[in-house]
Design an enzyme around this catalytic site. Structure first.
Site, short mmCIF file in Angstrom:
data_model
loop_
_atom_site.label_atom_id
_atom_site.label_comp_id
_atom_site.label_asym_id
_atom_site.label_seq_id
_atom_site.Cartn_x
_atom_site.Cartn_y
_atom_site.Cartn_z
N ASP A 120 0.86 -1.17 0.00
CA ASP A 120 0.00 0.00 0.00
C ASP A 120 0.91 1.23 0.00
O ASP A 120 2.13 1.13 0.12
CB ASP A 120 -0.89 -0.04 1.25
CG ASP A 120 -1.65 1.26 1.46
OD1 ASP A 120 -2.36 1.69 0.52
OD2 ASP A 120 -1.53 1.85 2.55
N LYS A 169 -11.76 6.74 -2.41
CA LYS A 169 -12.16 7.84 -1.52
C LYS A 169 -13.65 8.19 -1.60
O LYS A 169 -14.26 8.55 -0.59
CB LYS A 169 -11.31 9.08 -1.78
CG LYS A 169 -9.81 8.83 -1.55
CD LYS A 169 -9.54 8.04 -0.28
CE LYS A 169 -8.09 7.67 -0.12
NZ LYS A 169 -7.86 6.66 0.93
#
Length: 262
Positions: A10, A51
């Site tokens: 990540d 998001k």
């Protein structure tokens, strides 16, 4: 013995941005601008997701959902989600360059992994546009994975879907999910790895789940620190992580252990 061929990292909270603060501040600014007041826990809970999915998840949370009803006297809709996202995106792009420092142990660990013959991939909850300054800064500091993918490359199917991992595997030409390790710092990172069927590792120090910047973490008293670490470890494991490490310096020895067990 099975050889590990690739590690997929990540970004924010795992390899850059100790504590994952860039998105936290942007989410807070966006929701506050919309008349809503989320806690840091509510902001961090869906961290790692695409998001706009993160925003929808937050709006469905009990207290925030009630607050939305109180402020607007109606249910939230797709327009609300998009409006908050637009504010978030502007806030993030304005402040993200302050949160691109590569975390401790990343450079030397990646160098060692490459010496071991491993390929380095990456996935993110950021969009391609959000990643531009992150990539530029990380490269200048000496960190550059062999490839990276955002949800823009998977028709906006971000975490917890496994598709970004599969895109990495295609590019890196990895034939077996059992030859891949995914490393992340959020629940959605763990879910992404589990859903892909790869060996999944949670990292504690500097993680979004831990939620401290480096100075705060180092100044914690020993009991508070141990309690926080235990909570993060238990959370990772409860969502299916195969292993949990304190920081990335422990990853090469973990990989050797995995290979020797197979």
């Amino acid at each position: 013995m099975k050889k590990i061929e690739a590690v997929i990292f990540d970004w924010a909270g795992t390899t850059v941005d100790y504590g994952c603060f860039a998105p936290v501040q942007a989410f807070q600014d966006a929701f506050e601008s919309y008349g809503l007041h989320p806690t840091f826990d509510e902001i961090r809970r869906p961290m790692g997701m695409l998001k706009i999915d993160h925003i929808k998840t937050m709006l469905n949370m009990g207290k925030l959902n009630q607050e939305f009803h109180s402020v607007y006297q109606r249910d939230f809709n797709e327009e609300d989600i998009q409006n908050i996202y637009n504010i978030f995106e502007k806030a993030l792009m304005k402040g993200i360059t302050q949160h691109t420092k590569v975390k401790p142990y990343v450079i030397e660990t990646v160098h060692k992994l490459r010496q071991m013959g491993l390929k380095i991939g990456s996935t993110t909850g950021y969009t391609d546009m959000m990643m531009e300054p992150v990539l530029k800064s990380a490269q200048a500091q000496g960190y550059q994975p062999d490839c990276w993918y955002s949800p823009d490359s998977t028709n906006s199917f971000g975490r917890p879907y496994p598709y970004m991992i599969f895109k990495n595997m295609m590019t890196l030409q990895i034939t077996d999910v059992h030859a891949v390790i995914k490393v992340g710092d959020t629940v959605s990172d763990i879910q992404e790895g589990v859903h892909a069927g790869v060996y999944t590792v949670g990292v504690i120090e500097g993680s979004s789940l831990l939620g401290y910047n480096e100075e705060e973490y180092l100044s914690l008293d020993i009991n508070t620190k141990h309690h926080a670490i235990d909570n993060v470890r238990e959370t990772y494991l409860s969502y299916g992580a195969n292993a949990v490490i304190m920081n990335l310096s422990e990853l090469p020895s973990l990989i050797e252990k995995i290979e020797n067990e197979k």
